[in-house]
Design a protein around this motif. Structure first.
Motif, PDB file in Angstrom:
ATOM      1  N   VAL A 295      -6.292   0.286 -16.862  1.00 13.25           N
ATOM      2  CA  VAL A 295      -5.391  -0.186 -15.979  1.00 13.25           C
ATOM      3  C   VAL A 295      -4.051   0.451 -16.368  1.00 13.25           C
ATOM      4  N   ILE A 296      -3.350   0.759 -15.333  1.00 14.79           N
ATOM      5  CA  ILE A 296      -1.698   1.395 -15.619  1.00 14.79           C
ATOM      6  C   ILE A 296      -1.024   0.697 -14.782  1.00 14.79           C
ATOM      7  N   VAL A 297       0.260   0.269 -15.305  1.00 17.47           N
ATOM      8  CA  VAL A 297       1.104  -0.253 -14.381  1.00 17.47           C
ATOM      9  C   VAL A 297       2.611   0.590 -14.812  1.00 17.47           C
ATOM     10  N   ASP A 298       3.408   0.594 -14.062  1.00 17.35           N
ATOM     11  CA  ASP A 298       4.816   1.091 -14.401  1.00 17.35           C
ATOM     12  C   ASP A 298       5.814  -0.174 -14.471  1.00 17.35           C
ATOM     13  N   HIS A 299       6.189  -0.105 -15.590  1.00 18.91           N
ATOM     14  CA  HIS A 299       7.183  -1.221 -16.093  1.00 18.91           C
ATOM     15  C   HIS A 299       8.551  -0.695 -15.987  1.00 18.91           C
ATOM     16  N   SER A 300       9.425  -1.627 -15.460  1.00 21.75           N
ATOM     17  CA  SER A 300      10.833  -1.094 -15.510  1.00 21.75           C
ATOM     18  C   SER A 300      11.657  -0.949 -16.547  1.00 21.75           C
TER      19      SER A 300
ATOM     20  N   HIS B 232      -3.486  -6.315  -5.580  1.00 23.94           N
ATOM     21  CA  HIS B 232      -4.129  -7.703  -5.201  1.00 23.94           C
ATOM     22  C   HIS B 232      -3.581  -8.998  -5.940  1.00 23.94           C
ATOM     23  N   THR B 233      -3.949 -10.203  -5.464  1.00 22.76           N
ATOM     24  CA  THR B 233      -3.915 -11.179  -6.246  1.00 22.76           C
ATOM     25  C   THR B 233      -4.878 -11.491  -7.660  1.00 22.76           C
ATOM     26  N   ILE B 234      -4.347 -12.143  -8.511  1.00 15.95           N
ATOM     27  CA  ILE B 234      -4.947 -12.258  -9.782  1.00 15.95           C
ATOM     28  C   ILE B 234      -6.419 -12.798  -9.410  1.00 15.95           C
ATOM     29  N   GLU B 235      -6.520 -13.713  -8.301  1.00 15.97           N
ATOM     30  CA  GLU B 235      -7.869 -14.279  -7.856  1.00 15.97           C
ATOM     31  C   GLU B 235      -8.618 -12.806  -7.503  1.00 15.97           C
ATOM     32  N   GLU B 236      -8.188 -12.128  -6.916  1.00 14.01           N
ATOM     33  CA  GLU B 236      -8.996 -10.844  -6.448  1.00 14.01           C
ATOM     34  C   GLU B 236      -9.461 -10.058  -7.212  1.00 14.01           C
ATOM     35  N   THR B 237      -9.089 -10.069  -8.754  1.00 19.21           N
ATOM     36  CA  THR B 237      -9.581  -9.370  -9.750  1.00 19.21           C
ATOM     37  C   THR B 237     -11.049  -9.046  -9.811  1.00 19.21           C
TER      38      THR B 237
ATOM     39  N   LEU C 201     -13.109  -0.546  -1.328  1.00 17.66           N
ATOM     40  CA  LEU C 201     -11.734  -1.365  -1.799  1.00 17.66           C
ATOM     41  C   LEU C 201     -10.561  -1.568  -0.688  1.00 17.66           C
ATOM     42  N   SER C 202     -10.500  -0.335   0.053  1.00 17.91           N
ATOM     43  CA  SER C 202      -9.558  -0.389   1.051  1.00 17.91           C
ATOM     44  C   SER C 202     -10.083  -1.219   2.215  1.00 17.91           C
ATOM     45  N   GLU C 203     -11.467  -1.380   2.556  1.00 23.20           N
ATOM     46  CA  GLU C 203     -11.649  -2.221   3.460  1.00 23.20           C
ATOM     47  C   GLU C 203     -11.416  -4.003   3.163  1.00 23.20           C
ATOM     48  N   LEU C 204     -11.752  -4.132   1.728  1.00 20.95           N
ATOM     49  CA  LEU C 204     -11.250  -5.515   1.197  1.00 20.95           C
ATOM     50  C   LEU C 204      -9.962  -5.806   1.093  1.00 20.95           C
ATOM     51  N   GLY C 205      -8.999  -4.723   1.298  1.00 15.35           N
ATOM     52  CA  GLY C 205      -7.654  -5.077   1.436  1.00 15.35           C
ATOM     53  C   GLY C 205      -6.967  -5.069  -0.101  1.00 15.35           C
ATOM     54  N   LEU C 206      -7.720  -4.176  -1.018  1.00 12.56           N
ATOM     55  CA  LEU C 206      -7.450  -4.372  -2.274  1.00 12.56           C
ATOM     56  C   LEU C 206      -6.786  -2.697  -2.776  1.00 12.56           C
ATOM     57  N   ILE C 207      -6.672  -2.115  -1.873  1.00 17.41           N
ATOM     58  CA  ILE C 207      -5.773  -0.778  -1.828  1.00 17.41           C
ATOM     59  C   ILE C 207      -4.452  -0.656  -1.781  1.00 17.41           C
ATOM     60  N   TYR C 208      -3.555  -0.277  -2.706  1.00 16.72           N
ATOM     61  CA  TYR C 208      -1.850  -0.180  -2.352  1.00 16.72           C
ATOM     62  C   TYR C 208      -1.823   0.532  -1.305  1.00 16.72           C
TER      63      TYR C 208
ATOM     64  N   LEU D 274       2.831  -7.886 -14.055  1.00 16.72           N
ATOM     65  CA  LEU D 274       3.987  -7.613 -14.212  1.00 16.72           C
ATOM     66  C   LEU D 274       4.512  -6.728 -13.035  1.00 16.72           C
ATOM     67  N   THR D 275       3.678  -6.324 -12.344  1.00 17.36           N
ATOM     68  CA  THR D 275       4.257  -5.481 -11.074  1.00 17.36           C
ATOM     69  C   THR D 275       3.833  -6.119  -9.820  1.00 17.36           C
ATOM     70  N   GLN D 276       4.134  -7.417  -9.453  1.00 14.29           N
ATOM     71  CA  GLN D 276       3.498  -7.889  -8.223  1.00 14.29           C
ATOM     72  C   GLN D 276       2.123  -7.472  -7.766  1.00 14.29           C
ATOM     73  N   GLY D 277       0.975  -7.274  -8.686  1.00 12.62           N
ATOM     74  CA  GLY D 277      -0.244  -7.052  -8.518  1.00 12.62           C
ATOM     75  C   GLY D 277      -0.649  -5.337  -8.312  1.00 12.62           C
ATOM     76  N   ILE D 278       0.820  -4.403  -8.311  1.00 13.46           N
ATOM     77  CA  ILE D 278       0.506  -3.174  -7.976  1.00 13.46           C
ATOM     78  C   ILE D 278      -0.124  -2.479  -9.475  1.00 13.46           C
ATOM     79  N   HIS D 279      -1.162  -1.682  -9.499  1.00 15.75           N
ATOM     80  CA  HIS D 279      -1.620  -1.119 -10.645  1.00 15.75           C
ATOM     81  C   HIS D 279      -2.640  -0.112 -10.211  1.00 15.75           C
ATOM     82  N   LEU D 280      -2.844   0.916 -11.178  1.00 13.68           N
ATOM     83  CA  LEU D 280      -3.821   2.103 -10.949  1.00 13.68           C
ATOM     84  C   LEU D 280      -5.005   1.848 -11.863  1.00 13.68           C
ATOM     85  N   HIS D 281      -6.148   2.477 -11.603  1.00 17.05           N
ATOM     86  CA  HIS D 281      -7.262   2.463 -12.284  1.00 17.05           C
ATOM     87  C   HIS D 281      -7.635   3.865 -12.237  1.00 17.05           C
TER      88      HIS D 281
END
Length: 173
Positions: A100-105, A78-83, A164-171, A140-147
């Motif tokens: 919060v977990i991100v996969d960084h290159s 999601h966007t930063i505004e949707e956090t 979260l899926s209904e709100l469009g926040l699931i990857y 760092l990952t275009q909004g993609i992250h894990l919780h």
């Protein structure tokens, strides 16, 4: 030798303070023991190195107690505004956002411990992010992250994920 013994005693007391409280900040501990916040951060690091299961959250330290709560992992984007919407949805449905977990290159998996379980935690986190002009890890990952989410059971976790899926926040990949 006297200084070393007083440092050891302080660390034992800090461990007990963390163990006997739900959450305690480095600032509170520093004031209690008459040392700097950085000294407390170092003491906590030494306690962890000795195997104490102390975790750092956005609002302070807590002892990682064995618990019987259900733990599930969700992938979000999601966007930063949707956090705030994401965090409030999870908390209002009974969940705790553990991290919060991100996969960084370059660095691989980056994990930020959150420990967000109340609206107060959310307000504090969002206020510090906005006022401190900090970037979220997900930036760092275009909004993609894990919780990792802790809640009362699998059914509750699936309801959180569904909302979260209904709100469009699931990857969705």
């Amino acid at each position: 030798m006297r200084l070393k013994n007083s440092n050891v005693r302080r660390r034992v007391s800090i461990r007990d303070d963390v163990l006997n409280s739900d959450l305690i900040s480095a600032t509170v501990l520093a004031a209690k023991y008459g040392v700097s916040r950085q000294t407390i951060v170092g003491d906590i690091a030494l306690l962890r190195a000795k195997g104490e299961p102390i975790i750092s959250t956005v609002n302070g330290y807590k002892y990682q107690k064995k618990e019987s709560r259900y733990h599930g992992l969700i992938a979000c984007q999601h966007t930063i505004e949707e956090t705030r919407l994401e965090l409030e949805t999870i908390v209002n449905m009974g969940g705790e956002i553990e991290d919060v977990i991100v996969d960084h290159s370059l660095y691989g998996q980056l994990v930020g411990t959150l420990g967000i379980s109340t609206l107060h935690d959310i307000n504090d986190f969002m206020s510090r992010a906005e006022k401190g002009n900090h970037l979220l890890l997900s930036s760092l990952t275009q909004g993609i992250h894990l919780h990792n989410i802790a809640c009362n059971g699998e059914a509750e976790f699936l309801e959180i994920k569904k909302k979260l899926s209904e709100l469009g926040l699931i990857y969705l990949g």
